[in-house]
Write an enzyme that holds these catalytic residues in place. Structure first.
Site, short mmCIF file in Angstrom:
data_model
loop_
_atom_site.label_atom_id
_atom_site.label_comp_id
_atom_site.label_asym_id
_atom_site.label_seq_id
_atom_site.Cartn_x
_atom_site.Cartn_y
_atom_site.Cartn_z
N SER A 53 0.83 -1.21 0.00
CA SER A 53 0.00 0.00 0.00
C SER A 53 0.86 1.26 0.00
CB SER A 53 -0.87 0.05 1.25
OG SER A 53 -1.72 -1.06 1.29
N HIS A 112 -1.95 -2.72 -6.67
CA HIS A 112 -2.55 -2.44 -5.36
C HIS A 112 -4.04 -2.73 -5.35
CE1 HIS A 112 -3.82 0.61 -2.13
NE2 HIS A 112 -3.26 -0.39 -1.52
N GLU A 118 -5.09 -0.43 -8.38
CA GLU A 118 -4.19 0.64 -8.82
C GLU A 118 -2.89 -0.01 -9.32
OE1 GLU A 118 -5.31 4.47 -6.05
OE2 GLU A 118 -4.08 2.93 -5.13
N ASN A 136 -5.79 6.57 -1.72
CA ASN A 136 -5.44 6.94 -0.35
C ASN A 136 -5.08 8.41 -0.23
OD1 ASN A 136 -6.11 4.59 0.91
ND2 ASN A 136 -4.10 3.65 0.60
N1 LIG Z 1 -5.19 -5.18 4.58
C1 LIG Z 1 -5.47 -4.21 3.72
O1 LIG Z 1 -6.48 -3.50 3.82
C2 LIG Z 1 -4.55 -3.96 2.56
C3 LIG Z 1 -5.03 -3.28 1.42
C4 LIG Z 1 -4.20 -3.11 0.31
C5 LIG Z 1 -2.90 -3.58 0.36
N2 LIG Z 1 -2.44 -4.21 1.48
C6 LIG Z 1 -1.05 -4.72 1.46
O2 LIG Z 1 -1.08 -6.12 1.26
C7 LIG Z 1 0.03 -6.74 1.91
C8 LIG Z 1 -0.49 -7.84 2.82
O3 LIG Z 1 -1.40 -7.28 3.74
P1 LIG Z 1 -2.41 -8.20 4.57
O4 LIG Z 1 -3.35 -7.26 5.24
O5 LIG Z 1 -2.93 -9.30 3.72
O6 LIG Z 1 -1.41 -8.83 5.66
P2 LIG Z 1 -1.61 -10.08 6.60
O7 LIG Z 1 -0.84 -9.81 7.84
O8 LIG Z 1 -3.07 -10.43 6.74
O9 LIG Z 1 -0.93 -11.29 5.79
C9 LIG Z 1 0.43 -11.37 5.47
C10 LIG Z 1 0.75 -12.83 5.19
O10 LIG Z 1 2.10 -12.92 4.71
C11 LIG Z 1 2.64 -14.14 5.20
N3 LIG Z 1 4.10 -14.07 5.13
C12 LIG Z 1 4.93 -13.31 5.87
N4 LIG Z 1 6.21 -13.50 5.48
C13 LIG Z 1 6.18 -14.39 4.46
C14 LIG Z 1 7.18 -15.00 3.64
N5 LIG Z 1 8.46 -14.70 3.79
N6 LIG Z 1 6.79 -15.87 2.71
C15 LIG Z 1 5.49 -16.18 2.56
N7 LIG Z 1 4.49 -15.64 3.29
C16 LIG Z 1 4.84 -14.77 4.25
C17 LIG Z 1 2.10 -14.26 6.60
O11 LIG Z 1 2.16 -15.60 7.08
C18 LIG Z 1 0.66 -13.76 6.42
O12 LIG Z 1 -0.21 -14.83 6.12
C19 LIG Z 1 0.78 -5.61 2.62
O13 LIG Z 1 1.83 -5.18 1.82
C20 LIG Z 1 -0.28 -4.52 2.76
O14 LIG Z 1 0.27 -3.21 2.76
C21 LIG Z 1 -3.23 -4.43 2.57
#
Ligand SMILES: NC(=O)c1ccc[n+]([C@@H]2O[C@H](COP(=O)([O-])OP(=O)(O)OC[C@H]3O[C@@H](n4cnc5c(N)ncnc54)[C@H](O)[C@@H]3O)[C@@H](O)[C@H]2O)c1
Length: 282
Positions: free
Chosen positions: A118, A139, A151, A190
């Site tokens: 993000s 994104h 995005e 955002n």
């Molecule tokens: N949650 C939101 O609203 C949102 C929206 C848009 C973008 N994002 C982006 O998406 C990404 C993930 O966010 P999320 O909310 O899904 O996070 P999350 O914490 O729910 O999930 C992250 C996952 O990554 C896994 N992980 C960590 N290290 C790893 C590795 N080395 N190899 C494989 N898997 C690994 C973890 O086990 C976990 O399941 C981030 O970069 C975040 O900025 C999040």
């Protein structure tokens, strides 16, 4: 058939994988944690079955889409033969860089490597790979199974072909992509959301109106489904606060400074729906 690997099975990765399988893409979902892969599968099943119950999706179609997401804890296996990889691990720069270095070694040389970050422009990550021209930001928005927008952000080295492949994958999985031609903090959505919500916080801090009335004004007057305070409770006030703090620290501009009332909520652990109280009680 497009072959996609999704890295990280958290709230974003699980649904990116499921949405892609619904679009007919061949998907492998990878996480280090087998438990996380299991809970991703259970959660996706719950979402699709609710659609079946509501008559929005056929049962056979749902089963096909669920079976369309294969799972593995082995990264090399996940990216074998992949045309496209979407990384969705924790929002941590060093972690993303190490995952990209590994993807570069394991994925086919012509595969596109996309990050769902993000906040991190792809140029901060792509330089660990031998293919920065095939790296891009893609994104998605939470929850991916519902939110239509993607995005696509071009880094300084991203090629036109990579941009086209990314836009076309987004369309293939039933999402509407927009192209952002420059790496910019907050991308489009955002940035606009932050400006509007910062203004709402300024009005609150200045005692101009209550948060309830500001929400009502925005909901009834601008037709937003949720006013800025209700939306903050939904997203998590810690997320809202940290995003502002990040913008304030990186730019030094006062207009991004987090509201004192927002900071007080976060320090009191009142983070919104997930803690039972934020601006409102749940
Ligand atoms: N949650 C939101 O609203 C949102 C929206 C848009 C973008 N994002 C982006 O998406 C990404 C993930 O966010 P999320 O909310 O899904 O996070 P999350 O914490 O729910 O999930 C992250 C996952 O990554 C896994 N992980 C960590 N290290 C790893 C590795 N080395 N190899 C494989 N898997 C690994 C973890 O086990 C976990 O399941 C981030 O970069 C975040 O900025 C999040």
């Amino acid at each position: 058939m497009t072959r996609l690997a999704v890295i990280g099975a958290g709230s974003m990765g699980a649904q990116i994988a499921q949405q892609s399988a619904l679009g007919g893409v061949d998907v492998v979902l990878h996480d280090q944690s087998a438990e996380q892969l299991r809970s991703a599968r259970d959660s996706n099943r719950g979402h699709l079955m609710r659609r079946v119950e509501k008559g929005k999706l056929g049962a056979a179609e749902a089963e096909k889409a669920l079976a369309g997401v294969r799972e593995t804890t082995d990264l090399s296996e996940a990216v074998q033969g992949a045309h496209f990889v979407i990384e969705a691990v924790f929002e941590d720069l060093e972690l993303k860089r190490s995952v990209f270095a590994e993807l570069d070694r394991a994925a086919p040389p012509d595969a596109v490597l996309a990050s769902n970050s993000s906040t991190m422009g792809i140029s901060k990550i792509a330089d660990v790979t031998s293919r920065p021209e095939r790296c891009v930001n893609m994104h998605f928005f939470f929850p991916v199974l519902v939110m239509d927008l993607v995005e696509v952000v071009r880094g300084p080295q991203t090629s036109n072909e990579t941009v086209e492949r990314t836009m076309s994958l987004a369309r293939e999985i039933g999402r509407s992509p927009v192209l952002i031609n420059k790496e910019i903090d907050g991308f489009i959505v955002n940035r606009i959301l932050h400006s509007a919500t910062q203004e709402a916080y300024r009005l609150l801090d200045a005692g101009v109106a209550s948060f309830e009335d500001i929400d009502l004004a925005v909901e009834k007057g601008l037709n937003w489904p949720m006013g800025p305070f209700r939306l903050g409770d939904f997203t998590g006030l810690d997320v809202t606060y940290n995003a502002r703090l990040h913008m304030y620290r990186t730019t030094g501009e006062q207009r991004f400074r987090p509201s004192p009332q927002l900071e007080a909520k976060v320090k009191a652990g009142k983070l919104g729906r997930k803690t039972g109280e934020g601006w409102y009680r749940y």
